[in-house]
Design an enzyme around this catalytic site. Structure first.
Site, PDB file in Angstrom:
ATOM      1  N   ILE A 283      47.638  42.789 115.895  1.00  0.00           N
ATOM      2  CA  ILE A 283      46.510  42.996 115.302  1.00  0.00           C
ATOM      3  C   ILE A 283      46.067  41.767 115.104  1.00  0.00           C
ATOM      4  CG2 ILE A 283      45.610  44.274 113.978  1.00  0.00           C
ATOM      5  CD1 ILE A 283      47.746  46.346 114.028  1.00  0.00           C
TER       6      ILE A 283
ATOM      7  N   TYR B  55      25.376  40.116 112.834  1.00  0.00           N
ATOM      8  CA  TYR B  55      26.524  41.373 113.449  1.00  0.00           C
ATOM      9  C   TYR B  55      26.764  42.492 114.592  1.00  0.00           C
ATOM     10  CZ  TYR B  55      29.901  44.323 111.495  1.00  0.00           C
ATOM     11  OH  TYR B  55      31.314  45.329 111.770  1.00  0.00           O
TER      12      TYR B  55
ATOM     13  N   LYS C 112      28.845  41.659 117.776  1.00  0.00           N
ATOM     14  CA  LYS C 112      29.155  43.573 118.319  1.00  0.00           C
ATOM     15  C   LYS C 112      28.014  43.466 119.411  1.00  0.00           C
ATOM     16  CE  LYS C 112      32.029  43.495 115.152  1.00  0.00           C
ATOM     17  NZ  LYS C 112      33.971  43.473 115.398  1.00  0.00           N
TER      18      LYS C 112
ATOM     19  N   SER D 152      37.252  48.891 103.160  1.00  0.00           N
ATOM     20  CA  SER D 152      38.004  48.102 104.035  1.00  0.00           C
ATOM     21  C   SER D 152      37.526  46.506 102.642  1.00  0.00           C
ATOM     22  CB  SER D 152      37.916  47.744 105.172  1.00  0.00           C
ATOM     23  OG  SER D 152      36.547  47.409 105.100  1.00  0.00           O
TER      24      SER D 152
END
Length: 288
Positions: free
Chosen positions: A9, A143, A147, A178
């Protein structure tokens, strides 16, 4: 006794989605290799028996150094990335290049390096995108475009890997509490420069990019990770080519699906708020 499966990860710094995923895979009995640009960012994971490694996903040398240490891999999760708000008219080419290096080419290069191991294990590639590429949010072009490139790359990779039984999944995330929400989103004070045509609504834009009043609604990372890991590995072990998780993700999916019949169907919704405020101010100036 069967050997534990291995998952790698990227982007597992403290407070991140990657950290939560690493912990959950460890709880499920996986051998977890968690990475970040510095081992100091992985201090919560090593005591749990998780293998921690330095990895700068924008560096070919760093990627190859890690690849030389790993001989077995079952799941690769390309999670590392960054949030970069800004209006298109304010963005420069170096900014576009830097964000694509971090959010897109990192996925391409890490996947390319570890694909031979995944071909051998008939493993799984999980590429982390966002709900942003499915809509046109003001100030999210940089962004979202990076993506969106990952999204299309993932779709093509899925088709090309089918003959080799390598599973490819797009992980689409809504709001999760997060470190992107707590640190990266509020921490962009220069995203609206004084020279910007949007400077009159800079405070409203900053508030919107920081999540506005949504932080309290965001899904906790551990709760999110449990659902995502279950989607990936629990029987029947197949959740299709994409996973939508995090607060608002399900709603976003249906909003996107309903809007597919007419491009721009939801534009009036996104034009509200700060953009409506600016438009009203500009109309008043014209009348003066």
């Amino acid at each position: 006794m069967a050997t534990a499966k291995t998952v790698l990860i990227t982007g597992c710094s403290t407070g991140s989605i990657g950290e939560a995923l690493a912990k959950e895979f460890r709880n499920r009995g996986y051998h977890v290799i968690a990475t970040a640009r510095s081992l100091t960012r992985l201090s919560t994971l090593k005591p749990l028996g998780i293998q921690t490694e330095e990895l700068d996903v924008t560096s070919q040398a760093s990627i190859q150094s890690l690849r030389n240490k790993i001989t077995k891999l079952d799941i690769l999760i390309n999670n590392a990335g960054g949030y970069h708000p800004g209006m298109i008219s304010d963005l420069t080419e170096p900014q576009w290049q830097a964000v694509f290096a971090q959010n897109f080419f990192s996925v391409v290069n890490v996947t390319h390096a570890f694909l031979p191991l995944l071909l051998e294990s008939r493993g799984t590639v999980v590429n982390h995108t966002s709900q942003n590429p499915y809509f046109a949010f003001p100030g999210c072009a940089l962004y979202a475009c990076s993506k969106a490139a990952v999204r299309q790359y993932t779709d093509n990779l899925r088709i090309e890997m089918h003959p080799f039984s390598v599973r490819v999944v797009e992980l689409i995330t809504g709001f999760v509490s997060s470190n992107i929400v707590t640190r990266q989103m509020p921490g962009r004070p220069g995203a609206v420069p004084e020279s910007s045509i949007y400077f009159p609504i800079k405070d409203e834009l900053k508030n919107a990019w920081a999540g506005g009043g949504l932080q309290g609604k965001a899904t906790p990372p551990d709760e999110y990770a449990k659902k995502v890991v279950s989607d990936l590995i629990d029987p029947p072990g197949w959740f299709g080519p994409w996973i939508w998780r995090g607060w608002s993700a399900t709603t976003s999916y249906w909003v996107w699906l309903l809007g597919c019949g007419w491009k721009g169907a939801w534009d009036p919704v996104w034009r509200m708020g700060a953009l409506a405020l600016l438009k009203g101010r500009l109309e008043k100036e014209k009348q003066v």
